[in-house]
Design an enzyme around this catalytic site. Structure first.
Site, PDB file in Angstrom:
ATOM      1  N   SER A 266       5.047   3.022   0.177  1.00 54.88           N
ATOM      2  CA  SER A 266       4.185   3.704  -0.782  1.00 54.88           C
ATOM      3  C   SER A 266       2.937   4.193  -0.031  1.00 54.88           C
ATOM      4  CB  SER A 266       3.823   2.751  -1.930  1.00 54.88           C
ATOM      5  OG  SER A 266       2.997   3.386  -2.868  1.00 54.88           O
ATOM      6  N   SER A 267       1.763   4.031  -0.605  1.00 57.34           N
ATOM      7  CA  SER A 267       0.512   4.475   0.019  1.00 57.34           C
ATOM      8  C   SER A 267      -0.659   3.926  -0.784  1.00 57.34           C
ATOM      9  CB  SER A 267       0.432   6.010   0.028  1.00 57.34           C
ATOM     10  OG  SER A 267      -0.874   6.457   0.361  1.00 57.34           O
TER      11      SER A 267
ATOM     12  N   TYR B 108       0.993  13.402  -5.024  1.00 57.86           N
ATOM     13  CA  TYR B 108       1.321  12.398  -4.007  1.00 57.86           C
ATOM     14  C   TYR B 108       0.920  11.003  -4.479  1.00 57.86           C
ATOM     15  CZ  TYR B 108       1.288  10.025   0.539  1.00 57.86           C
ATOM     16  OH  TYR B 108       1.507   9.144   1.577  1.00 57.86           O
TER      17      TYR B 108
ATOM     18  N   LYS C 175       3.462   7.971  -5.583  1.00 59.54           N
ATOM     19  CA  LYS C 175       3.403   6.728  -4.804  1.00 59.54           C
ATOM     20  C   LYS C 175       3.118   5.533  -5.722  1.00 59.54           C
ATOM     21  CE  LYS C 175       4.242   8.086  -0.568  1.00 59.54           C
ATOM     22  NZ  LYS C 175       5.514   7.710   0.090  1.00 59.54           N
TER      23      LYS C 175
END
Length: 249
Positions: free
Chosen positions: A136-137, A150, A154
């Site tokens: 993920s982030s 984004y 995520k």
């Protein structure tokens, strides 16, 4: 060096560059047979050769991870080449940043659906004791005016990781995630932003308490831990690997 993954078979989706490459090489260095896929055949072949040089079985295929049929074809081929499958790492990203149809489509098709499709294709080949790690982030954990698709996708990856873990526990399969912060490597986004957007680069650097960007290998080490027997009672977790960026100044 301890070969903690000797005899294990690993697929790394999006494994040719940056974090994916570091993950693939990390597994290979510890004895695993590794298959990688990505779109660009040049970096893909270069990384495959690096894996071979570590003395393990290596397999690579050029795959558009936005294409469902391409994933459906790749995974069984990788499993056949490796002789089975113990670990799946879903790492690819479409880097959909703009808040428009194109940005959302890029993030949804690769960052989310490649995980869903790759997992669906892989799980029938996985036995109790197998592991999935989704990348993920930290963008999932805070609002953004630059990359809404984004970050939102995520965040969905983190939710799906926990849901996967719950669904697959009865099959003896663990599922975890890793949420990297800003990671710099040759040819990567942050190396580019040093020159294309130096103000953003410096502002991001200033937000990290350790005063530097992360390295792909630092993310890979956490992925390897989560996939290892040392983490056999860890599931449904997403671990942040950001040098304190989320809590920075």
């Amino acid at each position: 060096m301890a070969k903690d993954f000797a005899g294990k078979r690993v697929i790394v989706m999006g494994g040719s560059r940056g974090i994916g490459r570091a993950i693939a090489l990390g597994f290979a260095a510890q004895g695993a047979a590794v298959s990688i896929c990505a779109r660009n055949p040049g970096p893909l072949e270069a990384t495959r050769r690096e894996i071979v040089a570590l003395g393990v079985t290596a397999h690579a295929a050029s795959v558009d991870l936005a294409d469902a049929k391409a994933i459906e074809a790749y995974v069984p081929g990788a499993v056949a080449a490796l002789g089975g499958l113990d670990i799946l790492v879903n790492n690819a990203s479409g880097f959909g940043h703009s808040d428009d149809e194109e940005g959302w489509a890029a993030s949804l098709s690769v960052d989310m659906m490649a995980i869903v499709r790759g997992s669906h294709a892989a799980i029938p080949h996985m036995k109790p004791g197998s592991s999935i790690v989704n990348i993920s982030s930290i963008s999932a954990l805070r609002a953004s005016s630059r990359s809404a698709p984004y970050g939102a996708i995520k965040a969905a990856v983190m939710h799906y990781t926990a849901s996967q873990a719950k669904m697959l526990a009865k099959q003896g399969i663990r599922v975890n995630g890793v949420a990297p912060g800003s990671i710099e490597f040759p040819g990567g986004t942050w190396e580019d932003r040093k020159t294309s957007n130096p103000a953003l680069y410096q502002a991001t650097l200033a937000s990290i308490p350790f005063g530097r960007m992360g390295k792909p290998e630092e993310v890979a080490e956490v992925v390897l831990f989560l996939a290892s027997d040392k983490a056999n009672w860890v599931t449904a977790q997403t671990i942040v690997v950001d040098g304190g960026q989320l809590v920075g100044p």
